[in-house]
Design a protein around this motif. Structure first.
Motif, PDB file in Angstrom:
ATOM      1  N   SER A 187       0.710  -2.009  -9.619  1.00  0.00           N
ATOM      2  CA  SER A 187      -0.281  -1.073  -8.944  1.00  0.00           C
ATOM      3  C   SER A 187       0.518  -0.203  -7.882  1.00  0.00           C
ATOM      4  CB  SER A 187      -1.238  -1.792  -8.329  1.00  0.00           C
ATOM      5  OG  SER A 187      -0.813  -2.548  -7.129  1.00  0.00           O
ATOM      6  N   VAL A 188       0.115   0.980  -7.551  1.00  0.00           N
ATOM      7  CA  VAL A 188       0.665   1.998  -6.694  1.00  0.00           C
ATOM      8  C   VAL A 188      -0.141   2.101  -5.494  1.00  0.00           C
ATOM      9  CG1 VAL A 188       1.465   4.255  -6.363  1.00  0.00           C
ATOM     10  CG2 VAL A 188       1.928   3.049  -8.679  1.00  0.00           C
ATOM     11  N   THR A 189       0.556   1.780  -4.338  1.00  0.00           N
ATOM     12  CA  THR A 189      -0.053   2.316  -3.019  1.00  0.00           C
ATOM     13  C   THR A 189       1.090   3.256  -2.303  1.00  0.00           C
ATOM     14  OG1 THR A 189      -0.827  -0.063  -2.670  1.00  0.00           O
ATOM     15  CG2 THR A 189      -0.170   1.420  -0.608  1.00  0.00           C
ATOM     16  N   TYR A 190       0.469   4.642  -1.849  1.00  0.00           N
ATOM     17  CA  TYR A 190       1.362   5.409  -1.466  1.00  0.00           C
ATOM     18  C   TYR A 190       1.430   5.064   0.110  1.00  0.00           C
ATOM     19  CZ  TYR A 190       0.758   8.051  -5.696  1.00  0.00           C
ATOM     20  OH  TYR A 190       0.655   8.008  -6.961  1.00  0.00           O
ATOM     21  N   GLY A 191       2.623   5.164   0.489  1.00  0.00           N
ATOM     22  CA  GLY A 191       3.239   5.086   1.832  1.00  0.00           C
ATOM     23  C   GLY A 191       3.272   6.172   2.689  1.00  0.00           C
ATOM     24  N   PRO A 192       3.927   6.207   3.725  1.00  0.00           N
ATOM     25  CA  PRO A 192       3.569   7.405   4.681  1.00  0.00           C
ATOM     26  C   PRO A 192       4.532   8.579   4.202  1.00  0.00           C
ATOM     27  CG  PRO A 192       4.967   5.628   5.588  1.00  0.00           C
ATOM     28  CD  PRO A 192       4.552   5.282   4.387  1.00  0.00           C
ATOM     29  N   GLU A 232      10.334   7.016   8.649  1.00  0.00           N
ATOM     30  CA  GLU A 232      10.529   6.495  10.101  1.00  0.00           C
ATOM     31  C   GLU A 232       9.129   5.802  10.545  1.00  0.00           C
ATOM     32  OE1 GLU A 232       8.881  10.053  12.923  1.00  0.00           O
ATOM     33  OE2 GLU A 232      11.152  10.322  12.100  1.00  0.00           O
ATOM     34  N   ASP A 233       8.250   6.113   9.553  1.00  0.00           N
ATOM     35  CA  ASP A 233       6.935   5.155   9.688  1.00  0.00           C
ATOM     36  C   ASP A 233       6.661   4.035   8.807  1.00  0.00           C
ATOM     37  OD1 ASP A 233       6.112   7.038  11.829  1.00  0.00           O
ATOM     38  OD2 ASP A 233       5.218   8.490  10.165  1.00  0.00           O
ATOM     39  N   ILE A 234       7.719   4.040   8.114  1.00  0.00           N
ATOM     40  CA  ILE A 234       7.722   2.852   7.267  1.00  0.00           C
ATOM     41  C   ILE A 234       7.444   1.319   7.769  1.00  0.00           C
ATOM     42  CG2 ILE A 234       8.931   1.301   5.503  1.00  0.00           C
ATOM     43  CD1 ILE A 234      10.018   4.146   4.029  1.00  0.00           C
ATOM     44  N   PRO A 235       8.193   1.072   8.795  1.00  0.00           N
ATOM     45  CA  PRO A 235       8.015  -0.140   9.239  1.00  0.00           C
ATOM     46  C   PRO A 235       6.619  -0.494   9.788  1.00  0.00           C
ATOM     47  CG  PRO A 235      10.054   0.618  10.294  1.00  0.00           C
ATOM     48  CD  PRO A 235       9.419   1.741   9.270  1.00  0.00           C
ATOM     49  N   ALA A 236       6.289   0.796  10.798  1.00  0.00           N
ATOM     50  CA  ALA A 236       4.782   0.608  11.005  1.00  0.00           C
ATOM     51  C   ALA A 236       3.646   0.254  10.109  1.00  0.00           C
ATOM     52  CB  ALA A 236       4.192   1.696  12.001  1.00  0.00           C
ATOM     53  N   PHE A 237       4.064   1.119   8.844  1.00  0.00           N
ATOM     54  CA  PHE A 237       3.067   1.020   7.840  1.00  0.00           C
ATOM     55  C   PHE A 237       2.694  -0.559   7.233  1.00  0.00           C
ATOM     56  CE2 PHE A 237       2.949   1.035   3.147  1.00  0.00           C
ATOM     57  CZ  PHE A 237       1.613   1.727   2.855  1.00  0.00           C
ATOM     58  N   LEU A 238       4.143  -1.024   6.970  1.00  0.00           N
ATOM     59  CA  LEU A 238       4.379  -2.483   6.509  1.00  0.00           C
ATOM     60  C   LEU A 238       3.613  -3.391   7.547  1.00  0.00           C
ATOM     61  CD1 LEU A 238       8.095  -2.323   5.231  1.00  0.00           C
ATOM     62  CD2 LEU A 238       5.816  -2.329   4.005  1.00  0.00           C
ATOM     63  N   ARG A 239       3.792  -3.277   8.721  1.00  0.00           N
ATOM     64  CA  ARG A 239       3.314  -4.142   9.793  1.00  0.00           C
ATOM     65  C   ARG A 239       1.691  -4.047   9.663  1.00  0.00           C
ATOM     66  NH1 ARG A 239       7.663  -2.122  13.140  1.00  0.00           N
ATOM     67  NH2 ARG A 239       6.219  -0.757  14.127  1.00  0.00           N
ATOM     68  N   GLY A 256       0.000  -3.832   7.213  1.00  0.00           N
ATOM     69  CA  GLY A 256      -0.657  -4.301   5.844  1.00  0.00           C
ATOM     70  C   GLY A 256      -0.513  -3.255   4.960  1.00  0.00           C
ATOM     71  N   ASN A 257       0.160  -2.235   5.081  1.00  0.00           N
ATOM     72  CA  ASN A 257       0.561  -1.334   3.932  1.00  0.00           C
ATOM     73  C   ASN A 257      -0.658  -0.486   3.999  1.00  0.00           C
ATOM     74  OD1 ASN A 257       2.552  -2.602   3.200  1.00  0.00           O
ATOM     75  ND2 ASN A 257       1.742  -3.320   0.712  1.00  0.00           N
ATOM     76  N   THR A 258      -1.101  -0.044   5.508  1.00  0.00           N
ATOM     77  CA  THR A 258      -2.001   0.876   5.741  1.00  0.00           C
ATOM     78  C   THR A 258      -1.632   2.081   6.401  1.00  0.00           C
ATOM     79  OG1 THR A 258      -3.844  -0.803   5.722  1.00  0.00           O
ATOM     80  CG2 THR A 258      -4.402   1.300   6.921  1.00  0.00           C
ATOM     81  N   ALA A 259      -1.831   3.300   6.186  1.00  0.00           N
ATOM     82  CA  ALA A 259      -1.158   4.376   6.701  1.00  0.00           C
ATOM     83  C   ALA A 259      -2.346   5.286   7.776  1.00  0.00           C
ATOM     84  CB  ALA A 259      -0.946   5.353   5.641  1.00  0.00           C
ATOM     85  N   THR A 260      -2.033   5.661   8.747  1.00  0.00           N
ATOM     86  CA  THR A 260      -2.748   6.350   9.757  1.00  0.00           C
ATOM     87  C   THR A 260      -2.864   7.902   9.413  1.00  0.00           C
ATOM     88  OG1 THR A 260      -1.000   6.745  11.278  1.00  0.00           O
ATOM     89  CG2 THR A 260      -2.057   4.639  11.711  1.00  0.00           C
ATOM     90  N   GLU A 261      -3.697   8.420  10.040  1.00  0.00           N
ATOM     91  CA  GLU A 261      -3.748   9.944   9.707  1.00  0.00           C
ATOM     92  C   GLU A 261      -2.619  10.591   9.965  1.00  0.00           C
ATOM     93  OE1 GLU A 261      -6.489  13.771  10.727  1.00  0.00           O
ATOM     94  OE2 GLU A 261      -7.175  11.797  11.285  1.00  0.00           O
ATOM     95  N   ALA A 262      -2.053  10.349  11.136  1.00  0.00           N
ATOM     96  CA  ALA A 262      -0.661  11.042  11.445  1.00  0.00           C
ATOM     97  C   ALA A 262       0.451  10.638  10.495  1.00  0.00           C
ATOM     98  CB  ALA A 262      -0.271  10.353  12.819  1.00  0.00           C
ATOM     99  N   MET A 263       0.374   9.507   9.829  1.00  0.00           N
ATOM    100  CA  MET A 263       1.470   9.043   8.723  1.00  0.00           C
ATOM    101  C   MET A 263       1.229   9.843   7.551  1.00  0.00           C
ATOM    102  SD  MET A 263       1.552   4.893   9.168  1.00  0.00           S
ATOM    103  CE  MET A 263       1.920   3.957  10.392  1.00  0.00           C
ATOM    104  N   ARG A 264       0.151  10.519   7.305  1.00  0.00           N
ATOM    105  CA  ARG A 264      -0.332  11.069   6.251  1.00  0.00           C
ATOM    106  C   ARG A 264       0.141  12.589   6.322  1.00  0.00           C
ATOM    107  NH1 ARG A 264       0.079   7.546   2.422  1.00  0.00           N
ATOM    108  NH2 ARG A 264      -1.510   5.903   2.417  1.00  0.00           N
ATOM    109  N   THR A 265       0.232  13.127   7.654  1.00  0.00           N
ATOM    110  CA  THR A 265       0.396  14.509   7.926  1.00  0.00           C
ATOM    111  C   THR A 265       1.679  14.905   7.705  1.00  0.00           C
ATOM    112  OG1 THR A 265      -1.605  14.336   9.565  1.00  0.00           O
ATOM    113  CG2 THR A 265      -0.215  16.220   9.707  1.00  0.00           C
TER     114      THR A 265
END
Length: 339
Positions: A145-150, A154-161, A163-172
């Motif tokens: 399966s595919v999950t899209y990261g940030p 530089e946001d990858i560590p926070a994304f992984l911490r 639970g593979n969930t991105a905030t709106e700022a990570m998506r911008t």
């Protein structure tokens, strides 16, 4: 390289999460355009730290600047790093060129025998690669399966911490002043061949006059035309990205035309003493056209447009630029005869 990790599918090379001097020199050369097309790593599976079968799998491009941007953000993290063969092109551009694409992801997963190494079945792809990858087809093609990261590495560590969930700022997607400045050296460096031929042509055309050809006129008028060319290049390549957020219009060719008109007028007023009216107008038109063309080079490097938008801008801008350049050359040739 920093050793290997043994897996059921063989040994996987471990990469460092810090840059060596050779990496920094390579980055500096690439930033100014040197060997940009050849700056890449061998496609395949790598790792950082001491990953286990449950560790995350991050997918990226094999363009070394992209690969380095990802690995240097993974200090203290155990992860697998799958470099897709994008022919040495960054994720965003490769996705638009069908290189960071569904078929390449499937091929890379299967070639790495990832199903023999990973206990889970999840790939983390960069968000900017989403335009080239179909998550459903990847799942059918390789079982992951595919999950899209940030957007940013530089946001990858926070994304992984999280639970593979991105905030709106990570998506911008941003295009800050610092990010715009980083593009300027490449655009300037890649011009040298075209600039050399253009300068030679300008000096040759500048010598044409009532006396058929004059070496002194070729030198004097040629220097003036060369100066206008440089002003246009700097206007389109440097001034436009620097003041981008303050310029009107969405497309880039009119942005460059506006800055070129302003800087070209200022330059023409400084040298207009011996140019005459026709020569002065030709200089302004030439600077405006050059600036417009150079500014349009940024249209595919920004979040301002899309692949179809780039094509639409080129269809509208290039004919006007060709017409402007032709009129400028005609005016420059006519100036010695009519003043």
């Amino acid at each position: 390289m920093d050793g290997f990790v043994k897996t059921d599918a063989g040994f996987v090379p471990r990469v460092r999460t810090h840059l060596l001097l050779s990496d920094r020199l390579g980055t500096a050369r690439t930033r100014v355009g040197y060997n940009r097309a050849g700056y890449k790593v061998v496609p395949g599976l790598y790792c950082v730290g001491n990953p286990e079968p449950e560790s995350p799998v991050l997918v990226t491009a094999n363009y070394k600047l992209t690969f380095d941007a990802v690995r240097t953000r993974l200090t203290g993290i155990d992860a697998w790093l799958l470099a897709v063969d994008t022919r040495g092109i960054n994720v965003w551009c490769a996705a638009g060129k069908n290189l960071f694409a569904t078929h390449e992801v499937i091929l890379s997963v299967n070639a790495a025998r990832l199903h023999e190494i990973i206990a889970h079945r999840e790939l983390i792809l960069p968000q900017l690669g989403a335009t080239g990858v179909s998550a459903a087809r990847v799942a059918r093609g390789c079982g992951f399966s595919v999950t899209y990261g940030p957007v940013r590495a530089e946001d990858i560590p926070a994304f992984l911490r999280a639970g593979n969930t991105a905030t709106e700022a990570m998506r911008t997607v941003t295009f800050t002043l610092r990010e715009r400045i980083a593009l300027i050296p490449v655009e300037l460096f890649l011009l040298w061949k075209l600039l050399a031929w253009t300068m030679a042509g300008l000096f040759l055309l500048s010598g044409i006059g009532p006396g058929i050809f004059s070496l002194s006129a070729a030198w004097d008028r040629g220097l003036t035309a060369a100066g206008a060319t440089l002003v246009g290049i700097l206007s389109g390549c440097a001034l436009v990205p620097l003041v981008l957020n303050r310029l009107p219009w969405r497309q880039f060719w009119p942005k460059g035309a506006l800055t070129g008109l302003v800087t070209g007028t200022g330059y023409a007023l400084l040298v207009a003493g011996g140019m005459g009216f026709t020569g002065t107008v030709a200089l302004i038109l030439w600077t405006t056209t050059v600036s417009s063309y150079m500014a349009m080079n940024f249209t595919g490097s920004t979040p301002y447009t899309s692949p179809s938008g780039v094509e639409a801008e080129m269809r509208r801008g290039i004919p006007l630029q060709v017409a402007g350049a032709a009129l400028a050359v005609i005016g420059w040739l006519a100036a010695p005869f009519i003043g």
